[in-house]
Design a protein around this motif. Structure first.
Motif, short mmCIF file in Angstrom:
data_model
loop_
_atom_site.label_atom_id
_atom_site.label_comp_id
_atom_site.label_asym_id
_atom_site.label_seq_id
_atom_site.Cartn_x
_atom_site.Cartn_y
_atom_site.Cartn_z
N CYS A 113 -11.32 1.28 -7.84
CA CYS A 113 -10.31 1.90 -8.72
C CYS A 113 -9.74 3.16 -8.09
O CYS A 113 -8.52 3.37 -8.07
N LYS A 114 -10.62 4.02 -7.59
CA LYS A 114 -10.20 5.29 -6.98
C LYS A 114 -9.33 5.03 -5.76
O LYS A 114 -8.26 5.62 -5.62
N GLN A 115 -9.78 4.16 -4.87
CA GLN A 115 -9.04 3.86 -3.64
C GLN A 115 -7.70 3.20 -3.96
O GLN A 115 -6.66 3.58 -3.40
N THR A 116 -7.70 2.22 -4.85
CA THR A 116 -6.46 1.52 -5.18
C THR A 116 -5.47 2.45 -5.87
O THR A 116 -4.27 2.42 -5.59
N SER A 117 -5.96 3.31 -6.75
CA SER A 117 -5.09 4.28 -7.42
C SER A 117 -4.46 5.25 -6.41
O SER A 117 -3.28 5.59 -6.51
N ALA A 118 -5.24 5.68 -5.41
CA ALA A 118 -4.72 6.58 -4.38
C ALA A 118 -3.63 5.87 -3.56
O ALA A 118 -2.57 6.46 -3.29
N GLU A 119 -3.88 4.64 -3.16
CA GLU A 119 -2.89 3.87 -2.40
C GLU A 119 -1.64 3.60 -3.24
O GLU A 119 -0.52 3.63 -2.74
N LEU A 120 -1.86 3.35 -4.51
CA LEU A 120 -0.75 3.12 -5.44
C LEU A 120 0.13 4.36 -5.56
O LEU A 120 1.36 4.26 -5.60
N ALA A 121 -0.48 5.54 -5.59
CA ALA A 121 0.28 6.80 -5.67
C ALA A 121 1.17 6.96 -4.44
O ALA A 121 2.33 7.37 -4.55
N VAL A 122 0.65 6.60 -3.26
CA VAL A 122 1.44 6.67 -2.03
C VAL A 122 2.62 5.70 -2.12
O VAL A 122 3.76 6.05 -1.83
N LEU A 123 2.34 4.47 -2.55
CA LEU A 123 3.38 3.45 -2.67
C LEU A 123 4.47 3.89 -3.66
O LEU A 123 5.66 3.78 -3.38
N MET A 124 4.07 4.41 -4.81
CA MET A 124 5.04 4.79 -5.84
C MET A 124 5.85 6.02 -5.44
O MET A 124 7.01 6.16 -5.83
N SER A 125 5.28 6.91 -4.60
CA SER A 125 6.01 8.12 -4.19
C SER A 125 7.23 7.79 -3.34
O SER A 125 8.20 8.56 -3.33
N SER A 126 7.21 6.66 -2.64
CA SER A 126 8.36 6.29 -1.81
C SER A 126 9.10 5.06 -2.35
O SER A 126 10.03 4.58 -1.70
N PHE A 127 8.71 4.59 -3.51
CA PHE A 127 9.26 3.34 -4.02
C PHE A 127 10.77 3.41 -4.24
O PHE A 127 11.51 2.54 -3.79
#
Length: 167
Positions: A17-31
């Motif tokens: 959950c922690k790792q996926t949420s962190a990666e998701l934050a990166v993805l959404m920041s440039s989406f």
């Protein structure tokens, strides 16, 4: 229990959950810049007292595989409408509603399988008593399913990699 005989561990799920949420934050920041439109609500939602109650009710209702119970003690739901074609782990309350309406899914010689997730195209993911995760060939509860992961852990690992690949 999954095919390897190793049960899903709640600490491992918390790490996922922690790792996926962190990666998701990166993805959404440039989406927005990458895709030209804003992202939807993409989130890994942790379990709450309310979702634990729904998990208890699901356990009472169905022959739920133990790894799915472990997942729901950590995760309430996962909503990733902007990852690939969309990906969703349904809350336990939704799984229970669907079970009441449609029952379990019969797949080959597997013990009955419980639908717990879907993609943006309406394909369903079910986990069988063996621990294997299956995906419907079409957007239907009644058509054929094909195996996509040997366990819920492998299924979550695949999902996490999909988020990383898209960043």
């Amino acid at each position: 229990m999954n095919v390897s005989g190793e049960r899903l561990d709640s600490e491992w799920v918390r790490g996922w959950c922690k790792q996926t949420s962190a990666e998701l934050a990166v993805l959404m920041s440039s989406f927005l810049k990458t895709h030209g439109f804003p992202p939807g609500e993409n989130a890994v939602v942790l379990a709450t007292d309310e979702s634990h109650g729904a998990t208890d009710a699901l356990v009472d209702l169905t022959p739920i595989p133990s790894d799915l119970t472990t997942l729901y003690w950590v995760v309430c739901e996962v909503s990733l409408p902007d990852v690939e074609h969309g990906f969703f782990i349904h809350p336990a309350s939704t799984v229970a509603e669907h079970f009441r309406e449609y029952g379990s899914v019969q797949i080959d010689d597997e013990p009955p399988a419980i639908v717990f997730a879907s993609d943006g195209g309406g394909h369903l993911f079910a986990v069988a008593g063996s621990g294997r995760v299956w995906k419907s060939i079409t957007a239907s509860w009644f058509d054929d399913f094909e195996v996509v992961a040997a366990s819920i852990r492998e299924f979550l690992e695949q999902t996490g990699r999909t988020v990383v690949v898209q960043t």
